[in-house]
Design a protein around this motif. Sequence first.
Motif, PDB file in Angstrom:
ATOM      1  N   LEU A  50     103.592 -89.444 111.913  1.00 10.46           N
ATOM      2  CA  LEU A  50     103.087 -88.318 111.125  1.00 10.46           C
ATOM      3  C   LEU A  50     103.547 -86.967 111.668  1.00 10.46           C
ATOM      4  O   LEU A  50     103.226 -85.929 111.104  1.00 10.46           O
ATOM      5  CB  LEU A  50     101.553 -88.361 111.064  1.00 10.46           C
ATOM      6  CG  LEU A  50     100.980 -89.570 110.317  1.00 10.46           C
ATOM      7  CD1 LEU A  50      99.475 -89.662 110.531  1.00 10.46           C
ATOM      8  CD2 LEU A  50     101.314 -89.503 108.832  1.00 10.46           C
ATOM      9  N   HIS A  52     102.842 -85.531 114.595  1.00  6.97           N
ATOM     10  CA  HIS A  52     101.888 -84.777 115.395  1.00  6.97           C
ATOM     11  C   HIS A  52     102.460 -84.356 116.738  1.00  6.97           C
ATOM     12  O   HIS A  52     102.020 -83.359 117.306  1.00  6.97           O
ATOM     13  CB  HIS A  52     100.615 -85.593 115.621  1.00  6.97           C
ATOM     14  CG  HIS A  52      99.873 -85.880 114.366  1.00  6.97           C
ATOM     15  ND1 HIS A  52      98.819 -86.755 114.328  1.00  6.97           N
ATOM     16  CD2 HIS A  52     100.012 -85.436 113.092  1.00  6.97           C
ATOM     17  CE1 HIS A  52      98.340 -86.826 113.094  1.00  6.97           C
ATOM     18  NE2 HIS A  52      99.064 -86.031 112.328  1.00  6.97           N
ATOM     19  N   GLU A  77      93.930 -88.340 110.461  1.00  2.00           N
ATOM     20  CA  GLU A  77      95.206 -88.773 109.884  1.00  2.00           C
ATOM     21  C   GLU A  77      95.735 -90.014 110.602  1.00  2.00           C
ATOM     22  O   GLU A  77      96.209 -90.962 109.961  1.00  2.00           O
ATOM     23  CB  GLU A  77      96.237 -87.651 109.955  1.00  2.00           C
ATOM     24  CG  GLU A  77      95.974 -86.518 109.005  1.00  2.00           C
ATOM     25  CD  GLU A  77      96.986 -85.390 109.140  1.00  2.00           C
ATOM     26  OE1 GLU A  77      97.811 -85.397 110.090  1.00  2.00           O
ATOM     27  OE2 GLU A  77      96.961 -84.483 108.287  1.00  2.00           O
TER      28      GLU A  77
END
Length: 120
Positions: A50, A52, A77
């Motif tokens: 994702l 991050h 998430e």
Amino acid sequence: MKFSWNTRLLSSRYRQWLSSVSMRTSWNACHGPRLGIRFTLAHELGHFFLGHLTDYDQTRLDRGGISNDEYQVLETEAHLFASELLAPTAVLKQIPDLTEDDIHLLCFLSREASKIALRR
């Protein structure tokens, strides 16, 4: 419709992608339930896929520098990523009269994770 991969192209791109990755995750497999370890690893993969670790410089080694609200968003998430990876909604919706126990047994999730997957 027939679908096929160009494996030579895929392998080349995959090797190139792997060479650019610099993330390490470690865990102690001796502690904690096996189901929890699977979810934790999927959760950590979620952070990676994702973005991050690249979009938020403050999260590289610890969460210093991001607010609690931002941290909760990133964690949520990653949890959702792990849940979808281990118990895909599209597959679960095809099973009639699905129960928490069904998800637990079919997807090897903890009872808590199975309950959350059932509510999705």
